[in-house]
Write a protein that holds these residues in place. Structure first.
Motif, PDB file in Angstrom:
ATOM      1  N   ARG A 121      67.276 -11.724  67.102  1.00 39.93           N
ATOM      2  CA  ARG A 121      67.965 -13.100  67.087  1.00 39.93           C
ATOM      3  C   ARG A 121      69.337 -13.337  66.475  1.00 39.93           C
ATOM      4  NH1 ARG A 121      62.445 -16.001  64.177  1.00 39.93           N
ATOM      5  NH2 ARG A 121      61.042 -15.374  65.872  1.00 39.93           N
ATOM      6  N   LEU A 122      70.176 -14.147  67.146  1.00 39.99           N
ATOM      7  CA  LEU A 122      71.429 -14.163  66.705  1.00 39.99           C
ATOM      8  C   LEU A 122      71.686 -15.647  66.370  1.00 39.99           C
ATOM      9  CD1 LEU A 122      73.507 -12.141  69.509  1.00 39.99           C
ATOM     10  CD2 LEU A 122      72.378 -11.172  67.375  1.00 39.99           C
ATOM     11  N   VAL A 123      71.967 -15.969  64.985  1.00 41.34           N
ATOM     12  CA  VAL A 123      72.240 -17.345  64.778  1.00 41.34           C
ATOM     13  C   VAL A 123      73.480 -17.309  64.149  1.00 41.34           C
ATOM     14  CG1 VAL A 123      69.510 -17.384  64.412  1.00 41.34           C
ATOM     15  CG2 VAL A 123      70.979 -17.018  62.325  1.00 41.34           C
ATOM     16  N   LYS A 124      73.920 -18.829  64.036  1.00 40.92           N
ATOM     17  CA  LYS A 124      75.074 -19.095  63.249  1.00 40.92           C
ATOM     18  C   LYS A 124      74.768 -20.156  62.232  1.00 40.92           C
ATOM     19  CE  LYS A 124      77.750 -19.127  67.887  1.00 40.92           C
ATOM     20  NZ  LYS A 124      78.525 -19.894  68.830  1.00 40.92           N
ATOM     21  N   LYS A 125      73.790 -20.503  61.969  1.00 42.70           N
ATOM     22  CA  LYS A 125      73.520 -21.390  60.828  1.00 42.70           C
ATOM     23  C   LYS A 125      72.558 -20.996  60.030  1.00 42.70           C
ATOM     24  CE  LYS A 125      74.614 -25.624  64.094  1.00 42.70           C
ATOM     25  NZ  LYS A 125      74.088 -26.671  64.612  1.00 42.70           N
ATOM     26  N   ALA A 126      72.590 -21.400  58.685  1.00 43.36           N
ATOM     27  CA  ALA A 126      71.679 -20.764  57.587  1.00 43.36           C
ATOM     28  C   ALA A 126      70.533 -21.481  58.023  1.00 43.36           C
ATOM     29  CB  ALA A 126      72.282 -21.191  56.291  1.00 43.36           C
ATOM     30  N   ASP A 127      70.339 -22.634  58.429  1.00 42.73           N
ATOM     31  CA  ASP A 127      68.845 -23.111  58.621  1.00 42.73           C
ATOM     32  C   ASP A 127      68.151 -22.632  59.532  1.00 42.73           C
ATOM     33  OD1 ASP A 127      70.283 -24.604  60.517  1.00 42.73           O
ATOM     34  OD2 ASP A 127      70.065 -26.385  59.627  1.00 42.73           O
TER      35      ASP A 127
END
Length: 212
Positions: A121-127
């Motif tokens: 998974r690639l995410v940009k936001k901490a949440d």
């Protein structure tokens, strides 16, 4: 022992762009990852000091290969998996993803380790991080990626970051280092124990430094 030369810079169109344009990415890139993986681990295990010379363009791809191999040397508590076929979830956190980052981690999608498939998974936001099995705080965003939030240090998550040699901080269990243009990593055993993870002695031998 002479330094191994870094892989030549690839000239073909990135898989991310190919997919966006409706074309199937070339299998040559996956073959190349396999070769890079063997260099990163199989050959490194024969060297007195784990190292591999890399060009800048291949750094993320090499790190993806390392993270894939880390899966084989880590034991998570049994209750971290819903079943024997549950995937190992790898979350890559970065505020500013590039095509290179997407391409690099796309190469380990569909692989397996210890009989479990990998889910990337690639995410940009901490949440959006959630509770993965591996969390890589991508070092392309130095203001946010270097330090591992305290809340993730006791959840049986293998935390990985890019260590800032100037401050030697971050709190990750495994930290990538760049020494004389060679990719290395160190292991923080104290952080691993705090997270309830067991690290194979084979992986400890490959680390350039082990923090007790």
């Amino acid at each position: 022992m002479p330094t191994l030369p870094g892989p030549s810079k690839h000239q073909h169109q990135s898989p991310a762009r190919s997919l966006r344009d409706g074309r199937v990415p070339s299998c040559a890139r996956r073959f190349r990852l396999g070769a890079l993986t063997l260099l990163c681990f199989s050959l490194c295990s024969l060297l007195p000091s784990h190292s591999l010379a890399l060009s800048d363009s291949d750094e993320l791809e090499a790190k993806a290969a390392f993270i894939y191999n880390f899966c084989k040397y880590i034991d998570w508590p049994a209750d971290r998996f819903a079943s024997s076929s549950s995937p190992i979830v790898i979350t890559v956190f970065c505020h500013h993803f590039t095509y290179d980052a997407c391409d690099a981690f796309d190469t380990i999608r569909g692989k397996s380790a210890g009989g479990r498939p990998l889910e990337v998974r690639l995410v940009k936001k901490a949440d959006e991080i959630g509770t993965p099995h591996i969390l890589y705080m991508c070092g392309s965003d130095r203001d946010h990626a270097g330090r591992i939030p305290e809340s993730y240090r006791t959840q049986s998550i293998l935390t990985v970051n890019d260590l800032d040699p100037a401050t030697r901080c971050g709190g990750a269990i495994i930290s990538f280092l760049s020494v004389d243009n060679k990719l290395r990593f160190q292991i923080n055993l104290r952080a691993a124990r705090k997270s309830g993870l067991k690290i194979s002695s084979q992986l400890l031998k490959l680390a350039t430094d082990v923090v007790e």
